[in-house]
Design an enzyme around this catalytic site. Structure first.
Site, PDB file in Angstrom:
ATOM      1  CG  ASP A 175      -7.123   3.693   2.653  1.00 41.43           C
ATOM      2  OD1 ASP A 175      -8.052   3.407   1.865  1.00 41.43           O
ATOM      3  OD2 ASP A 175      -7.021   4.810   3.185  1.00 41.43           O
ATOM      4  CE  LYS A 183      -1.586   2.067   3.525  1.00 43.69           C
ATOM      5  NZ  LYS A 183      -2.209   2.445   4.823  1.00 43.69           N
TER       6      LYS A 183
END
Length: 225
Positions: free
Chosen positions: A138, A120
């Protein structure tokens, strides 16, 4: 979500916010990388408060290593998991110096090899700093994609792959920011604010959240005025 609805979905988000940007404050790519690492399980606002003084003092990996782990902990002690994050930031700064000449690499695999940098974080840096069409999933984006039907998946990676497949041009570059901001301020975790959502009619989530009575009264009073 049908392909035509996906295009309309992004078109409306783009109309509301033509040039979305990260809410993390930084002056260069290294500071951005540090801020994203610090933002894990923390709010952007909280990270910005903690890094304001830090980034006034530290702007390069060399300066971060010179600052040291203990001094860094003091700067970021208001952020969750600050001990682990301080250790990782010092380690990734040393790795950047040793392996990349002190420069943040524009390569996702190389970024993921740095201490404390997951997929991420690498996707955020690749997108925000280097203009890559990456999708950093997320908790906000995971929720929005599954709730709306835009890109469903049981894991973060599954949602990322579905989002990559579903998102057409010219929306790919900014998709990550549109979705995270939509999830942060409109499609909230506990109570999505469907009554003020610009894409509510395209979303499969049911039942839609009605407008709160107090908000409705304020809106009515404003219109009358």
């Amino acid at each position: 979500m049908k392909k035509a609805d996906v295009v309309e979905f992004y078109a409306r988000l783009a109309q509301d916010n033509p040039h979305p940007e990260t809410e993390l404050v930084s002056d260069n790519v290294f500071q951005l990388l540090v801020a994203v690492v610090l933002s894990a399980q923390s709010t952007d606002a909280g990270v910005n408060r903690a890094t304001r003084a830090l980034f006034a003092e530290v702007g390069t990996p060399e300066q971060m290593v010179a600052l040291g782990e203990e001094a860094l902990r003091q700067h970021i002690r208001t952020i969750g998991l600050f001990n682990t994050k301080a250790k990782n930031v010092i380690a990734l700064s040393a790795a950047l110096i040793a392996d990349h000449g002190g420069t943040v690499p524009a390569d996702r695999d190389a970024l993921e090899a740095l201490p404390g940098v997951g997929r991420k974080t690498a996707n955020v840096v690749m997108n925000t700093a280097f203009g890559a069409e990456t999708f950093a999933v997320d908790t906000h984006i995971f929720r929005v994609c599954n709730r709306t039907g835009l890109a469903r998946g049981k894991t973060v990676l599954a949602v990322e792959k579905a989002l990559d497949k579903a998102t057409p041009q010219p929306f790919r570059l900014h998709a990550h920011h549109w979705l995270i901001l939509h999830g942060r301020y409109v499609c909230k975790a506990r109570t999505p604010e469907c009554w003020r959502c610009s894409v509510a009619d395209l979303c499969v989530f049911k039942p839609k959240t009605p407008q709160p009575a107090a908000a409705a009264r304020r809106r009515s009073a404003t219109l009358k005025a």
